[in-house]
Design a protein around this motif. Structure first.
Motif, PDB file in Angstrom:
ATOM      1  N   VAL A 369       0.913  -1.292   0.074  1.00 32.39           N
ATOM      2  CA  VAL A 369      -0.061  -0.362  -0.160  1.00 32.39           C
ATOM      3  C   VAL A 369       0.918   1.211   0.280  1.00 32.39           C
ATOM      4  CG1 VAL A 369      -1.243   1.804   1.558  1.00 32.39           C
ATOM      5  CG2 VAL A 369      -2.124  -1.371   1.301  1.00 32.39           C
ATOM      6  N   GLY A 370       1.882   1.320   1.137  1.00 30.11           N
ATOM      7  CA  GLY A 370       2.598   2.266   0.986  1.00 30.11           C
ATOM      8  C   GLY A 370       3.738   2.824  -0.327  1.00 30.11           C
ATOM      9  N   ALA A 371       3.414   1.781  -0.856  1.00 33.26           N
ATOM     10  CA  ALA A 371       4.088   1.535  -2.371  1.00 33.26           C
ATOM     11  C   ALA A 371       3.951   2.276  -3.765  1.00 33.26           C
ATOM     12  CB  ALA A 371       5.303   0.864  -2.348  1.00 33.26           C
ATOM     13  N   ILE A 372       2.460   2.332  -3.557  1.00 33.06           N
ATOM     14  CA  ILE A 372       1.873   2.537  -4.018  1.00 33.06           C
ATOM     15  C   ILE A 372       1.362   4.053  -4.964  1.00 33.06           C
ATOM     16  CG2 ILE A 372      -0.596   2.906  -5.752  1.00 33.06           C
ATOM     17  CD1 ILE A 372      -1.589   0.710  -4.225  1.00 33.06           C
ATOM     18  N   PRO A 373       2.265   5.373  -4.521  1.00 39.22           N
ATOM     19  CA  PRO A 373       1.849   5.877  -4.733  1.00 39.22           C
ATOM     20  C   PRO A 373       3.082   6.817  -5.901  1.00 39.22           C
ATOM     21  CG  PRO A 373       1.407   6.801  -3.260  1.00 39.22           C
ATOM     22  CD  PRO A 373       1.426   5.443  -3.144  1.00 39.22           C
ATOM     23  N   THR A 374       4.500   6.000  -5.187  1.00 37.79           N
ATOM     24  CA  THR A 374       5.596   6.246  -6.448  1.00 37.79           C
ATOM     25  C   THR A 374       5.416   5.681  -7.098  1.00 37.79           C
ATOM     26  OG1 THR A 374       6.403   4.164  -5.047  1.00 37.79           O
ATOM     27  CG2 THR A 374       6.981   6.093  -4.204  1.00 37.79           C
ATOM     28  N   TYR A 375       4.891   4.697  -8.025  1.00 42.86           N
ATOM     29  CA  TYR A 375       4.807   3.688  -8.780  1.00 42.86           C
ATOM     30  C   TYR A 375       3.496   4.677  -9.547  1.00 42.86           C
ATOM     31  CZ  TYR A 375       7.243   0.218  -7.254  1.00 42.86           C
ATOM     32  OH  TYR A 375       8.435  -1.009  -7.345  1.00 42.86           O
ATOM     33  N   ALA A 376       2.816   5.126  -8.616  1.00 42.31           N
ATOM     34  CA  ALA A 376       1.505   6.017  -9.848  1.00 42.31           C
ATOM     35  C   ALA A 376       2.538   6.603 -10.495  1.00 42.31           C
ATOM     36  CB  ALA A 376       1.032   5.936  -9.461  1.00 42.31           C
ATOM     37  N   ARG A 377       3.801   7.471  -9.948  1.00 39.64           N
ATOM     38  CA  ARG A 377       4.032   8.660 -10.346  1.00 39.64           C
ATOM     39  C   ARG A 377       5.234   9.087 -11.339  1.00 39.64           C
ATOM     40  NH1 ARG A 377       5.340  13.100  -5.898  1.00 39.64           N
ATOM     41  NH2 ARG A 377       3.644  13.464  -5.047  1.00 39.64           N
ATOM     42  N   THR A 378       6.173   7.465 -11.297  1.00 45.49           N
ATOM     43  CA  THR A 378       7.000   7.341 -12.490  1.00 45.49           C
ATOM     44  C   THR A 378       5.588   6.498 -13.638  1.00 45.49           C
ATOM     45  OG1 THR A 378       7.894   5.847 -10.478  1.00 45.49           O
ATOM     46  CG2 THR A 378       9.202   5.860 -12.752  1.00 45.49           C
ATOM     47  N   VAL A 420      12.777  -0.976 -14.361  1.00 43.39           N
ATOM     48  CA  VAL A 420      14.029  -0.533 -12.782  1.00 43.39           C
ATOM     49  C   VAL A 420      13.867   0.051 -12.208  1.00 43.39           C
ATOM     50  CG1 VAL A 420      16.114   1.795 -12.992  1.00 43.39           C
ATOM     51  CG2 VAL A 420      15.130   0.592 -15.360  1.00 43.39           C
ATOM     52  N   LYS A 421      12.389   1.069 -11.773  1.00 41.19           N
ATOM     53  CA  LYS A 421      12.445   0.926 -10.741  1.00 41.19           C
ATOM     54  C   LYS A 421      11.896  -0.085  -9.447  1.00 41.19           C
ATOM     55  CE  LYS A 421       9.376   4.677  -8.263  1.00 41.19           C
ATOM     56  NZ  LYS A 421      11.263   5.468  -7.815  1.00 41.19           N
ATOM     57  N   SER A 422      11.476  -1.443  -9.631  1.00 38.54           N
ATOM     58  CA  SER A 422      10.487  -1.885  -9.057  1.00 38.54           C
ATOM     59  C   SER A 422      12.259  -3.016  -8.644  1.00 38.54           C
ATOM     60  CB  SER A 422       9.983  -3.406 -10.821  1.00 38.54           C
ATOM     61  OG  SER A 422       9.010  -2.879 -11.468  1.00 38.54           O
ATOM     62  N   THR A 423      12.947  -2.746 -10.094  1.00 43.63           N
ATOM     63  CA  THR A 423      13.827  -3.701  -9.515  1.00 43.63           C
ATOM     64  C   THR A 423      15.158  -2.958  -8.289  1.00 43.63           C
ATOM     65  OG1 THR A 423      14.677  -4.112 -11.534  1.00 43.63           O
ATOM     66  CG2 THR A 423      16.212  -4.917 -10.580  1.00 43.63           C
ATOM     67  N   LEU A 424      15.013  -2.139  -8.358  1.00 43.08           N
ATOM     68  CA  LEU A 424      15.746  -1.347  -6.914  1.00 43.08           C
ATOM     69  C   LEU A 424      14.946  -0.914  -5.923  1.00 43.08           C
ATOM     70  CD1 LEU A 424      16.898   2.101  -8.886  1.00 43.08           C
ATOM     71  CD2 LEU A 424      18.217   0.212  -8.514  1.00 43.08           C
ATOM     72  N   THR A 425      13.295  -1.067  -6.079  1.00 43.19           N
ATOM     73  CA  THR A 425      12.764  -1.061  -4.614  1.00 43.19           C
ATOM     74  C   THR A 425      12.205  -2.571  -4.314  1.00 43.19           C
ATOM     75  OG1 THR A 425      10.445  -1.171  -6.129  1.00 43.19           O
ATOM     76  CG2 THR A 425      11.457   0.951  -4.980  1.00 43.19           C
ATOM     77  N   ILE A 426      13.264  -3.579  -5.361  1.00 47.38           N
ATOM     78  CA  ILE A 426      12.614  -5.092  -4.218  1.00 47.38           C
ATOM     79  C   ILE A 426      13.974  -5.084  -2.927  1.00 47.38           C
ATOM     80  CG2 ILE A 426      13.316  -7.833  -4.606  1.00 47.38           C
ATOM     81  CD1 ILE A 426      12.167  -7.087  -7.256  1.00 47.38           C
ATOM     82  N   GLY A 427      14.656  -4.149  -2.837  1.00 41.85           N
ATOM     83  CA  GLY A 427      15.721  -3.883  -2.029  1.00 41.85           C
ATOM     84  C   GLY A 427      15.209  -3.609  -1.118  1.00 41.85           C
ATOM     85  N   GLY A 428      14.597  -2.682  -1.046  1.00 44.70           N
ATOM     86  CA  GLY A 428      13.910  -1.485  -0.221  1.00 44.70           C
ATOM     87  C   GLY A 428      12.766  -2.978  -0.025  1.00 44.70           C
ATOM     88  N   ALA A 429      12.166  -3.480  -0.341  1.00 43.36           N
ATOM     89  CA  ALA A 429      11.752  -4.411   0.743  1.00 43.36           C
ATOM     90  C   ALA A 429      11.733  -4.906   1.224  1.00 43.36           C
ATOM     91  CB  ALA A 429      10.084  -4.357  -0.651  1.00 43.36           C
ATOM     92  N   VAL A 430      13.330  -5.632   1.176  1.00 46.56           N
ATOM     93  CA  VAL A 430      14.055  -7.019   1.394  1.00 46.56           C
ATOM     94  C   VAL A 430      13.971  -6.468   3.191  1.00 46.56           C
ATOM     95  CG1 VAL A 430      15.775  -8.043   2.005  1.00 46.56           C
ATOM     96  CG2 VAL A 430      14.430  -8.299  -0.173  1.00 46.56           C
ATOM     97  N   ILE A 431      14.167  -5.355   3.478  1.00 44.84           N
ATOM     98  CA  ILE A 431      15.053  -4.686   4.528  1.00 44.84           C
ATOM     99  C   ILE A 431      14.290  -4.234   5.209  1.00 44.84           C
ATOM    100  CG2 ILE A 431      15.943  -2.017   5.168  1.00 44.84           C
ATOM    101  CD1 ILE A 431      17.957  -2.613   2.963  1.00 44.84           C
TER     102      ILE A 431
END
Lengths: 498, 475
Positions: A369-378, A420-431
């Motif tokens: 839920v928290g990650a939806i806006p950044t994807y929508a903006r991109t 590209v954005k997804s790949t970079l945010t998977i790391g954030g999700a793991v953390i």
């Protein structure tokens, strides 16, 4: 003077030489680390096995340095790397057995002149298979192994042989634009290897089949060019290698690792240090940390994957509508998403978990839920740009409906930044996953997950620090790999960065 | 003309101009109608009264009759017939005579209307719209004097929004208020639909139904959704959230006690991040692909990939337990103990800012005006320090604003590791019950802080960036 500058330029564009520099740097760093760790400062004794490791790594570093000098000499004298120097790559291949992926990768790159994307895929598929074989083989020091262990290990050897043969065939017959027809059969066999989670094999099989069929040359060329760009980035390749190894390990772990070692209490082996039976030691309930970390990779990858793909789809769709229709639709969607955007992701996740309880499914929802806006903006920014292109106009003139235009024409053309954005945010999700588990808000405490292991480790920090150190290193390496791979993808896909 | 008159006219035109500008946007027109409702009712009556007396409609009919009488319509009819026929021919459609007739009739009607309007405009007879009529009224001092008190809100808006810069700030403040209210409603709703029962969790399993009912009554948990929502919202904005469900502490008071600690650490981390990251990013961008660049960017990527709680544990292990340089837990009376939390909280933001600075600088360095500056003979240092950095900073400041929000959220984890009683660990402690007002208060006050920071950054931009200012004036 001009001649020297030519050589300098040649050195810069010669993949092998750049690779050699990287390998020297990393092998040297690892040698130093091993040397430091080989001496036990508190007791004043040497750790023999670590010392052997240091010797192997130091020799490898020297050897690679020697080959780099030879490459330089070859380039100065003959403008190309000579066969004699290339032969020196063969011994380096075996450093994979000591876990030196950098040197082995360099060795594989050095031995052949014909470096296609397929060759790189094959080589890394082989290395992944060997690493997985070695990690699984550590289980033979356990009191017992699972029933499927022998079969799985035999299959690993079989696949390793297939990859070796493929590497030779690919180096000999495949060119950047052509592959012989009979390679289709090989491609199908390689696609079967997907079952072991070795995605390098999947990529290889897919590419080989497409190339051998040769039905759409322009698409093949585009695919090939993109991969060439990604694979030229050494760090991106190693990132990909680590991710795929982790993935493959978590896929095959059900056949080679015993889940009981990770979850059953064993009061005769509480908090033991690293040994052959317990490669990374045991925790306060006598559970094997190595097995726990391997099974923890499953959870991390699953949560990371889903909490990236779900917001990417929802946010992507909202962003696409918002960007395409504009005006009121845009205002309503983006203003509502601004509300979500104002709450920091972790806090929103804590609030959602506070309301619905801590378990894996809720964790995925909370992070999504928290990650939806950044994807929508991109997505919105991409769609707004692409919606003005001529091909969209012509599709509209041909009478295509709005939904057809969005999903058939605009979305496929604006996917690259989303990937590209997804790949970079998977790391954030793991953390985030492990952070929330560490706080007791994530995965259920009885499931082996990296954050949960660290939570236990934090209570034994003073006496048994290894319990907290190893899972942390794993998290860091996995996230680092995703970031490296993401950076590589961005450089290859983004037309702005040259 | 006396000075007074000139001044008076200036004020009159001021309102009229402001009204014309704002009225062009539909949303603003509505706001003006609502805020100046009394004035508008009077003006509307006057408008219709005047309109009936106006000669516009009379002249319109006259012109229309003239055109029809001139016989030009037959010419147009044949023209349109030909056009429709060839169109149908091209698309291989069948021609229906009746339909053709109606289409032609419609087209001719449209053309006549257009023609009439054009001719009337040429002879300076125009139909006044309500908006023009109203702005004309606004130029009359007598009208202003009479309506100033009943339409005070409308005039206030007209004054505030006459300056594009002030208007931007007002719009931005309203947007933030909307977002903050939205955040409060969202978080409250999430906590309201929670399947957990705070009464059960606090009173234990043995609690009788009467006890639970009593508990719910005391804390207002038995009231309907909208009532509870209203209580929470008014509590949030009047800084009186009542007592927490567990422990009967005053929530606003405990948040006020804990917020400064979190804010202090976050601000110090931000300062550390800016001091380290911006020079690093600039050096990397000035010498791309050098050894220094590779090292810095590798370190930045590691900083981005390291989980902060693990970094905290490793720091405690090395600096507190092994080396015994720094205390392991935070103590407000000992400033050394704040060093590790600051570094841990600031690591990832330092890495992000360094990467952002590098890419932003690289983009700017390749622009034409930098080449011009070089060609002019400026030294490399002047070009970078005077021309490149200023433009490269714009996206960096936005990113810093956004990252600051993430940092306040991430503080929860760092605070737990170092045992700091800040707002983050407060929220985490309260979530097990779940203590609805406490969590709501914590999350919403953090969101408010973030919104204010981002708003201030946006406004500062408009102040410092001449491009944004000129764009604002044009619109």
């Amino acid at each position: 003077m001009k001649f020297i500058s030519n050589v300098k330029l040649l050195l810069k564009i010669t993949q092998e030489y750049v690779n050699a520099q990287f390998t020297i740097a990393f092998s040297a760093i690892f040698s130093v680390l091993l040397l430091l760790y080989s001496f036990n400062f508190t007791e004043g004794v040497w750790r023999p096995y670590v010392l052997y490791g240091f010797i192997i790594y130091a020799i490898t570093t020297l050897y690679v340095w020697l080959t780099s000098i030879l490459i330089k000499k070859d380039l100065t004298n003959a403008q190309q790397i000579e066969r004699r120097t290339r032969l020196l790559g063969y011994p380096l291949v075996f450093t994979i057995l000591a876990g030196n992926v950098f040197a082995a990768g360099y060795g594989f790159m050095l031995i052949t002149k014909n470096k296609t994307a397929e060759y790189t895929f094959t080589v890394y598929a082989l290395m992944t298979q060997i690493v997985i074989f070695m990690l699984s083989a550590l289980n033979i020091f356990k009191p017992y192994v699972v029933d499927t262990f022998i079969v799985a290990m035999a299959a690993f050897i079989g696949f390793a042989i297939i990859y070796t043969v493929t590497a030779i065939l690919v180096a000999r017959y495949v060119t950047p634009t052509y592959a012989p027809k009979w390679m289709q059969v090989l491609g199908i066999v390689l696609l079967l290897a997907t079952l072991t989670g070795n995605l390098f094999a999947t990529l290889l099989g897919f590419t080989l089949i497409r190339k051998a069929r040769n039905s759409d040359p322009s698409a093949i060329e585009k695919w090939q060019k993109t991969w060439d760009k990604i694979l030229r980035n050494t760090m991106a390749v190693f990132g990909m290698f680590f991710i795929i190894s982790m993935f493959s390990l978590s896929v095959v772990s059900s056949w080679t690792f015993d889940y009981d070692f990770a979850t059953q209490n064993n009061y005769s082996a509480l908090l033991q240090g690293p040994s052959f039976e317990y490669p990374l030691g045991t925790d306060d309930f006598g559970r094997d940390l190595f097995s726990r970390i391997v099974f923890g990779a499953q959870i991390s990858l699953i949560v990371g994957f889903f909490s990236t793909i779900i917001p990417a789809i929802i946010g992507g769709a909202l962003g696409a509508f918002s960007g395409y229709y504009g005006r009121h639709t845009d205002n309503i969607i983006m203003r509502s998403l601004d509300i979500l955007y104002a709450i920091p992701g972790i806090l929103l996740a804590i609030a959602i978990i506070a309301a619905f309880g801590a378990n894996t499914v809720n964790l995925i929802i909370a992070l999504s839920v928290g990650a939806i806006p950044t994807y929508a903006r991109t997505m919105r920014a991409n769609v707004m740009q692409i919606a003005n292109y001529e091909f969209v106009e012509s599709a509209r003139a041909l009478g295509a409906s709005d939904s057809a235009i969005i999903f058939k024409h605009i979305v496929p053309n604006s996917l690259a930044p989303m990937i590209v954005k997804s790949t970079l945010t998977i790391g954030g999700a793991v953390i985030s996953t492990s952070s929330l588990s560490f706080l007791g808000l994530g995965v259920e405490p009885h499931i082996p997950e990296w954050g949960n292991i660290l939570k236990v480790g934090s209570t034994y920090l003073e006496t048994h620090s290894y319990v907290a150190i190893f899972p942390g290193i794993c998290i860091m390496l996995l996230v680092l790999s995703f970031n490296f791979f993401g950076d590589g993808l961005r450089d290859a896909l983004d037309p702005k960065s040259h | 003309m006396s000075n007074n008159q000139i001044l008076g006219r200036g004020i009159n035109n001021y309102f009229a101009q402001s009204y014309q500008k704002l009225g062009a946007k539909r949303s603003y027109a509505w706001i003006l109608y609502v805020t100046g409702l009394l004035v508008h009712i009077v003006a509307t009556i006057l408008f219709f009264y005047k309109k009936n007396k106006s000669t516009y409609s009379e002249k319109y009919e006259q012109q229309r009759a003239n055109i029809i009488a001139s016989g030009i319509c037959d010419e147009w009819a044949s023209e349109y017939r030909e056009q429709e026929l060839s169109k149908a021919n091209f698309f291989n459609q069948k021609i229906d005579e009746q339909q053709l007739q109606t289409t032609i009739k419609q087209l001719i009607d449209k053309r006549i209307n257009k023609e009439v309007e054009k001719q009337l405009l040429e002879s300076n007879v125009e139909q006044k719209s309500y908006a023009t009529y109203f702005s004309e009224l606004l130029t009359k001092p007598s009208f202003l004097l009479v309506t100033f008190i009943p339409g005070i809100f409308m005039y206030a808006i007209l004054i505030l929004c006459s300056n594009p810069f002030v208007r931007f700030i007002v719009e931005r403040i309203f947007q933030s208020l909307f977002v903050i209210a939205g955040v409060a409603i969202l978080v409250f709703t999430i906590l309201y639909i929670s399947p957990f029962d705070p009464a059960r969790n606090l009173l234990g399993v043995e609690a009788t139904p009467a006890q639970i009912e009593n508990f719910n009554k005391i804390h207002g948990l038995d009231q309907p959704y909208l009532v509870q929502l209203w209580h929470s919202l008014s509590g949030l904005f009047t800084f009186d959230l009542g007592n927490s469900l567990a422990g009967k502490e005053d929530i606003t008071q405990s948040i006020m006690n804990k917020f400064p600690v979190t804010l202090e650490i976050a601000l110090f981390s931000l300062v550390m991040a800016i001091i380290i990251a911006i020079p690093v990013g600039i050096i990397s961008a000035v010498r791309p692909n050098s050894f220094l660049d590779y090292t810095f960017m590798l370190l930045a990527l590691i900083g981005l990939s390291i989980p902060s709680f693990w970094q905290g544990l490793i720091f405690i292990l090395t600096f507190s337990l092994k080396l015994q340089w720094l205390p392991a837990t935070y103590n407000p009376n000992n400033w050394v103990s704040i060093v590790m939390p600051i570094v841990v909280l600031g690591t990832s933001i330092t890495a992000s800012i360094a990467r952002m600075t590098r890419s932003s600088m690289l983009e700017v360095i390749h622009e034409d005006y930098i080449i011009t500056a070089r060609a002019k003979g400026l030294s490399g240092k002047t070009v970078i320090l005077k021309h490149a950095i200023r433009n490269a900073m714009i996206p960096i400041i936005t990113v810093i604003g956004l990252l600051f929000g993430g940092m306040l959220g991430g503080a929860a984890v760092t605070e737990k590791v170092f045992n700091i009683s800040g707002i983050g660990s407060y929220i985490v402690d309260k979530q097990f019950i779940p203590d609805i007002p406490a969590i709501l208060g914590g999350v919403v006050y953090i969101a408010i802080t973030i919104s204010i920071v981002n708003m201030v950054i946006d406004v500062l931009y408009a102040f410092f960036d001449p491009r944004i200012r000129s764009k604002m004036k044009q619109s």
